[in-house]
Motif scaffolding. Sequence first.
Motif, short mmCIF file in Angstrom:
data_model
loop_
_atom_site.label_atom_id
_atom_site.label_comp_id
_atom_site.label_asym_id
_atom_site.label_seq_id
_atom_site.Cartn_x
_atom_site.Cartn_y
_atom_site.Cartn_z
N SER A 11 101.15 -22.96 14.24
CA SER A 11 102.12 -21.92 13.91
C SER A 11 102.94 -21.55 15.14
CB SER A 11 101.40 -20.66 13.41
OG SER A 11 100.78 -20.91 12.17
N THR A 15 107.43 -20.12 11.92
CA THR A 15 106.58 -20.38 10.76
C THR A 15 105.89 -19.09 10.30
OG1 THR A 15 104.65 -21.06 12.10
CG2 THR A 15 106.19 -22.79 11.39
N ASP A 19 106.19 -17.34 6.68
CA ASP A 19 105.01 -16.95 5.90
C ASP A 19 105.12 -15.51 5.42
OD1 ASP A 19 103.89 -19.46 6.28
OD2 ASP A 19 102.51 -18.80 7.86
N SER A 156 107.40 -26.19 15.46
CA SER A 156 106.00 -25.80 15.69
C SER A 156 105.12 -27.01 15.98
CB SER A 156 105.46 -25.02 14.49
OG SER A 156 105.32 -25.87 13.37
#
Length: 183
Positions: A11, A15, A19, A156
């Motif tokens: 992550s 990211t 999320d 990432s």
Amino acid sequence: MLIWQESYFQSNPDTVRGDIAHQAVDRGGTLTGRAGARVWRSLPVHNDRLGMHGICDTVHLSADGPVPVEHKSGGYRPGGPADLQVAAQVLCLREMFGRPIPHGEVFAGRTRRRYTVTVDAALEAVVADSVEQLRQQIADPQLPPPVNDARCKRCSLQPGCIPEIAGHSRIDLFAPRPVGDHD
């Protein structure tokens, strides 16, 4: 391919932001949206002809039929990967509903607006070609070489991919260098 073949994922702020932005659509279920349209969240879709399946963030069902809406936390770039993703969703929904669905939409969180993606024969061919290329890459046990371009800066996967050594063999990297040969 690192995620698929090596089970590698790390992550990063982008990211994590995605999320968090996706929490509402990832809950699933239905609700009533704009102009009374029924909205399905996290709708599983498939296309047997192309051999693909996935999950639409949201699908808005109005009198005109279903329209997939792909949610992105950042901006929108016409012709970019989000267009390909929403086009694949349109193709799945066309097969599932057995009716023409001319477009999908991309919602960009940065601008807080929707962008229409028309899915014509040319874009459908790009999706079919991409699915076939992906299928071939998955079947190949060797990872493709990293591209090492501007996309790498915020990726990432960069720490596990190590794109800065793309094009160098292990021998090149660890061979002794003549004195005075500095980068």
